[in-house]
Write an enzyme that holds these catalytic residues in place. Structure first.
Site, PDB file in Angstrom:
ATOM      1  N   ASP A  67      12.418 -18.860  -3.209  1.00 26.40           N
ATOM      2  CA  ASP A  67      12.579 -17.682  -4.055  1.00 26.40           C
ATOM      3  C   ASP A  67      13.671 -17.946  -5.082  1.00 26.40           C
ATOM      4  O   ASP A  67      13.849 -19.086  -5.520  1.00 26.40           O
ATOM      5  CB  ASP A  67      12.908 -16.450  -3.192  1.00 26.40           C
ATOM      6  CG  ASP A  67      12.253 -15.195  -3.739  1.00 26.40           C
ATOM      7  OD1 ASP A  67      12.703 -14.724  -4.801  1.00 26.40           O
ATOM      8  OD2 ASP A  67      11.297 -14.696  -3.133  1.00 26.40           O
ATOM      9  N   ASP A  76      25.506  -8.196   4.834  1.00 27.24           N
ATOM     10  CA  ASP A  76      24.388  -8.057   5.772  1.00 27.24           C
ATOM     11  C   ASP A  76      23.529  -9.314   5.840  1.00 27.24           C
ATOM     12  O   ASP A  76      22.561  -9.358   6.603  1.00 27.24           O
ATOM     13  CB  ASP A  76      23.512  -6.869   5.365  1.00 27.24           C
ATOM     14  CG  ASP A  76      23.285  -5.888   6.509  1.00 27.24           C
ATOM     15  OD1 ASP A  76      23.801  -6.128   7.608  1.00 27.24           O
ATOM     16  OD2 ASP A  76      22.586  -4.887   6.283  1.00 27.24           O
ATOM     17  N   HIS A 100      15.738 -11.004  -6.582  1.00 29.73           N
ATOM     18  CA  HIS A 100      14.490 -10.943  -5.820  1.00 29.73           C
ATOM     19  C   HIS A 100      14.619 -11.613  -4.455  1.00 29.73           C
ATOM     20  O   HIS A 100      14.188 -11.069  -3.425  1.00 29.73           O
ATOM     21  CB  HIS A 100      13.369 -11.598  -6.624  1.00 29.73           C
ATOM     22  CG  HIS A 100      12.017 -11.477  -6.004  1.00 29.73           C
ATOM     23  ND1 HIS A 100      11.444 -12.480  -5.274  1.00 29.73           N
ATOM     24  CD2 HIS A 100      11.133 -10.462  -6.002  1.00 29.73           C
ATOM     25  CE1 HIS A 100      10.256 -12.095  -4.844  1.00 29.73           C
ATOM     26  NE2 HIS A 100      10.031 -10.870  -5.278  1.00 29.73           N
ATOM     27  N   ASN A 114      24.528  -4.715  13.587  1.00 32.96           N
ATOM     28  CA  ASN A 114      25.914  -5.083  13.266  1.00 32.96           C
ATOM     29  C   ASN A 114      26.715  -3.903  12.729  1.00 32.96           C
ATOM     30  O   ASN A 114      27.799  -4.069  12.194  1.00 32.96           O
ATOM     31  CB  ASN A 114      25.944  -6.238  12.263  1.00 32.96           C
ATOM     32  CG  ASN A 114      25.309  -5.871  10.920  1.00 32.96           C
ATOM     33  OD1 ASN A 114      24.673  -4.836  10.797  1.00 32.96           O
ATOM     34  ND2 ASN A 114      25.492  -6.735   9.926  1.00 32.96           N
ATOM     35  N   ASN A 192       0.270  -9.065  -7.016  1.00 29.83           N
ATOM     36  CA  ASN A 192       0.104  -7.687  -7.485  1.00 29.83           C
ATOM     37  C   ASN A 192      -0.627  -7.600  -8.812  1.00 29.83           C
ATOM     38  O   ASN A 192      -0.296  -6.793  -9.658  1.00 29.83           O
ATOM     39  CB  ASN A 192       1.479  -7.025  -7.650  1.00 29.83           C
ATOM     40  CG  ASN A 192       2.207  -6.889  -6.344  1.00 29.83           C
ATOM     41  OD1 ASN A 192       1.636  -6.474  -5.354  1.00 29.83           O
ATOM     42  ND2 ASN A 192       3.461  -7.276  -6.337  1.00 29.83           N
ATOM     43  N   VAL A 206      -2.612 -20.616   4.888  1.00 27.20           N
ATOM     44  CA  VAL A 206      -1.485 -19.765   4.505  1.00 27.20           C
ATOM     45  C   VAL A 206      -1.846 -18.325   4.853  1.00 27.20           C
ATOM     46  O   VAL A 206      -2.956 -17.876   4.570  1.00 27.20           O
ATOM     47  CB  VAL A 206      -1.173 -19.887   3.008  1.00 27.20           C
ATOM     48  CG1 VAL A 206       0.005 -18.979   2.622  1.00 27.20           C
ATOM     49  CG2 VAL A 206      -0.854 -21.334   2.641  1.00 27.20           C
ATOM     50  N   SER A 253       5.684  -8.582  -2.352  1.00 26.92           N
ATOM     51  CA  SER A 253       6.873  -9.396  -2.086  1.00 26.92           C
ATOM     52  C   SER A 253       7.600  -8.945  -0.834  1.00 26.92           C
ATOM     53  O   SER A 253       8.145  -9.771  -0.092  1.00 26.92           O
ATOM     54  CB  SER A 253       7.857  -9.305  -3.265  1.00 26.92           C
ATOM     55  OG  SER A 253       7.581 -10.254  -4.232  1.00 26.92           O
TER      56      SER A 253
END
Length: 855
Positions: A67, A76, A100, A114, A192, A206, A253
């Site tokens: 990505d 986080d 992204h 956490n 999309n 895949v 995504s």
């Protein structure tokens, strides 16, 4: 110069940061203590929160995310991130400069339980960011292949790709195949584009992931097709964002990382599973939300993480499918796994074949028998064919577009075994083949042509020829039936000496608008049209080529570009012609032998605006008698362009247009109507003499468009005006102004007939109605007409014992007036009827006034 292949992040156009209080939790109680967990409704939808009590982490494997990188400072994420790889700028860190990648990784593996932020599907993980997307989230297909290979080189067992490319790439295919050999699970967003599943998701090994909303409905933008495997929530998914922030993101995504997280949790429970096993586990545990079984929209259904981590792997989850009625779907670009044994000797499948072509099947069979099973194929409208299959075999089956049923049977004497079949579809050559060279170009004939073609093999080009016989305009459009096909259109003309002069290629490089269009003026000669796929790949898809030729319109009135060369126009004729240049004008001339009313209309104007028409008298060519630039607009509305009263004489009409046109002709009609007493609509009317006589004396008047409208109903105001005018013309002393005291609620002083109506009322000719109303614009009935004339003329009206008309009883209120005027021969009925309640027409009133006042 090589065109870059567009790769887009698989986001819908819905990037929002949602207020926390605006979101509603679906989970009954938090499964971890992350502060924004209630915003992550997708976790409940895929039942990840229920799975966490069994397994919530996997730090034994590497999960690679191809990505834009990751925000290594996000509180986080940083506990789950490995040092990344930057293939965009080698040597630099994989720090996210777009956002992204950070959003995707947050859905996959934000640190769970956490006490802060959000939880990923996997709480604790080893995530390897591999930066292959630039700051603006773009890359090329070869870079994706490099990213997969980099992930495999570093031992990744799950590889996530939340982007899409419509371009097929051999390098990418090789990388995907290597991943399968290495046992790595590949997960990719379907894309999309509201089209066919994109690459790399489209490869059979895949996992292609589409997106749904909170009601389990597939998002419109989410790509679908035979390669679809799973769906996951993709609308307003709450996740991490750059700068330590959080917000909602939409698109495939954020659906794909949910599946990648589920794959990692499955491997935490069952670390020895192969990539195929993991895929099968996800498919067998998905919640069916579509048509029943696998379908093109949602694949096997909605991801169910809880069921995936708690279930035992089935080697044949498609059972029962031992009879045709229970045949399971076998997509044309997919893998299926099943078992055949002594208690289950037959498996049935059904395949929807989109085009005529060939389907190949590659088999993996864990049996030592060379032909462990037979496969019988039942293509649409063809005889069935049977093949015998063993491990490693590949068979190719001709198939017609439509449903093909497949029957697999264990051969006698063979022990139970598991099989895996991988399908691949290849489209047949189109009916124009062979036409892959200029010498074999397929001729196109006609002015409106549509043909269908495809690229059935690598390097295929489709050539067409078209002979233009006269000057004109040619429009060529090529449109693919799916966005994977990247068309390139080329057009050239063969010049003397056989050399072909080519236009620059038509290639807009826009996957959202994949059609290529050429619009050009052409001259006589031979043209070649070449259609190709940019990457020269074999494509399972079709395109449609539409060609329209419009010859140059011949203007038979030319030369008529000055008034001295004006073309003659016969009475009632049609003006037509072209305006090939904005400086051009078309002139026409006509002569009127008598005063006339001329109406101009435009049945057709080729342009939307800017067309002008002007009318001139030969005695003064400097000033137009009438003109307008709204010819096209009025033509579209069906309105007349203009109408004008003209005396006898010679006139000229000039046409021009700001927007030129030469392939269509304007059409205008000019209709002169001779005037009788100033009217154009009474020449053949039965009341013509009376209308003309009363008009000449000024008793009655027509309308501004030179009409009298003799058959139109007459209103009380119009009748009173005619009647008072007749009284004045014939010598009666009639006041010019209303001096009475009565006020009528429906007769304001600004009414055009206020004084005339008042005078008629004051004379007793006109009566009022209750509530002080005079109803000036109400139509007069024939009974009222008779009564008003009788009152105006002072005719004695007496009751009669006999009526001249069967529809006027002697006790009818207007019977005395009707009978009195009939006896004087001023008034006629319709044979034996009078129609007293029928409306009086303007012609009837004129005739009655003419007779009663002897005008």
């Amino acid at each position: 110069m090589k065109k870059s292949i567009q790769v887009t992040v698989a986001l819908a156009l819905l990037l929002t940061v949602a207020p926390l209080e605006a979101r509603q939790a679906l989970a009954a109680a938090p499964a971890s203590n992350d502060s924004y967990l209630s915003n992550q409704t997708h976790l409940s939808q895929i039942k990840a929160d229920k799975a966490w009590s069994v397994v919530n982490s996997n730090q034994a494997i590497t999960i690679a995310v191809l990505d834009t990188g990751a925000d290594y400072n996000h509180p986080d994420l940083k506990g789950n991130l490995l040092p990344g790889v930057n293939l965009v700028n080698p040597g630099k860190s994989a720090q996210d400069d777009n956002g992204h990648g950070t959003e995707v990784i947050g859905v996959l593996g934000a640190k769970g339980n956490n006490g802060i932020g959000v939880a990923g599907v996997v709480w604790n993980a080893k995530i390897l960011p591999i930066k292959i997307l630039s700051k603006n989230a773009s890359t090329d297909v070869d870079m994706i292949a490099k990213g997969i290979n980099a992930a495999l080189d570093r031992g990744a067992k799950v590889i996530l790709m939340s982007f899409s490319s419509m371009a097929y790439s051999p390098a990418l295919k090789n990388a995907v195949d290597r991943a399968e050999r290495n046992g790595a699970v590949l997960v990719a967003a379907s894309g999309n584009e509201a089209s066919r599943v994109a690459y790399p998701a489209a490869y059979p090994t895949v996992i292609a992931v589409g997106a749904i909303n909170g009601r389990n409905q597939v998002l419109y933008q989410s790509n679908t097709g035979p390669e679809m495997n799973l769906v996951a929530p993709g609308l307003n998914v709450y996740t991490t964002k750059l700068g330590g922030k959080y917000g909602s993101v939409s698109g495939t995504s954020v659906a794909a990382p949910q599946v990648a997280g589920a794959a990692a949790l499955i491997l935490a429970r069952h670390p020895k599973l192969s990539a195929l096993d993991v895929r099968q586990m996800l498919y067998q545990t998905a919640t069916d939300i579509g048509e029943g079984g696998w379908d093109r929209q949602a694949g096997y259904g909605l991801l169910d993480v809880n069921k995936a981590v708690r279930s035992a792997l089935s080697s044949d989850f498609l059972e029962p499918n031992n009879v045709l009625e229970r045949a399971k779907a076998f997509p044309i670009e997919a893998q299926v796994r099943g078992n055949l044994g002594s208690n289950d000797t037959v498996d049935w499948f059904k395949m929807d074949v989109p085009y005529d072509g060939k389907v190949s099947f590659t088999a993996s069979v864990n049996s030592g028998v060379s032909s462990a099973m037979s496969a019988t194929f039942y293509p649409a409208n063809r005889q069935p064919v049977t093949y015998y299959i063993g491990n490693g075999d590949t068979i190719t089956v001709p198939a017609k577009a439509g449903r093909m049923n497949i029957k697999l049977v264990r051969n006698g004497g063979v022990n139970a075994f598991t099989y895996v079949l991988t399908s691949k579809f290849t489209i047949n050559p189109d009916r124009n083949e062979p036409n892959n060279t200029m010498a074999t170009a397929r001729p196109l004939v006609g002015n409106q042509i549509s043909v269908t073609g495809n690229f059935h093999e690598e390097g295929d080009q489709d050539w067409f020829s078209y002979y233009v016989r006269e000057y004109g305009h040619m429009d060529v459009t090529v449109t693919p039936d799916n966005k994977r096909v990247d068309l390139v259109l080329a057009i050239g003309k063969q010049e003397p000496g056989k050399n072909t002069v080519w236009d620059p290629v038509y290639d807009n490089s826009d996957r959202d608008n994949p059609s290529e269009r050429a619009s050009k003026d052409v001259s006589p000669g031979k043209y070649y049209i070449r259609v190709s796929e940019y990457q020269q790949n074999a494509m399972n898809g079709e395109y449609r080529l539409d060609l329209a030729f419009t010859p140059l319109k011949k203007d038979g009135n030319e030369p008529n570009n000055t008034y001295s060369k004006a073309a003659p126009l016969a009475s009632g004729g049609v003006m037509s012609g072209t305006i090939p240049a904005s400086t051009d004008s078309d002139w026409f001339q006509f002569t009127l032998d008598a005063e006339s009313y001329v109406t101009v209309r435009a049945p057709f104007i080729p342009v939307a605006s800017g067309f002008r028409i002007a009318l001139y008298n030969e005695k003064n060519m400097n000033v137009a008698l009438a003109s307008t630039t709204e010819v096209a607009e009025r033509s579209d509305q069906g309105s007349e362009i203009f109408g004008i009263r003209l005396p006898k004489g010679k006139y000229f009409v000039r046409m021009s247009s700001i927007v030129p046109f030469k392939y269509d002709s304007y059409k205008l009609t000019l209709s002169p109507q001779p005037l009788i007493s100033g009217y154009r609509d009474i020449s053949s009317h039965w009341a013509r003499p009376q209308i003309a006589k009363l008009s000449d004396k000024g008793i009655v008047k027509g309308f501004g468009d030179a009409t009298f409208k003799p058959d139109q109903a007459v209103t009380r105001a119009q009748f009173a005006t005619m009647l008072v005018s007749a009284m004045r013309v014939t010598g009666s002393k009639v006041a010019s102004m209303y001096t009475g005291k009565d006020v009528f609620s429906d007769l304001p002083k600004k009414h055009w007939a206020y004084n005339t109506l008042g005078v008629a009322y004051q004379l007793g000719v006109l009566k009022g109605y209750p509530n002080s109303q005079l109803k000036p614009d109400q139509a007069v009935t024939r009974a009222e007409m008779a009564s008003m004339i009788a009152r105006a003329k002072g005719v004695a009206v007496n009751s009669r014992s006999v009526s001249s008309y069967r529809d006027v009883p002697v006790n009818y209120w207007a019977s005395p007036a009707i009978e009195a005027l009939t006896q004087k021969k001023w008034l006629n009925g319709y044979g034996k009827t009078f129609k007293p309640q029928g409306t009086a027409t303007r012609a009837e009133v004129v005739v009655l006034i003419a007779k009663s006042y002897q005008v």
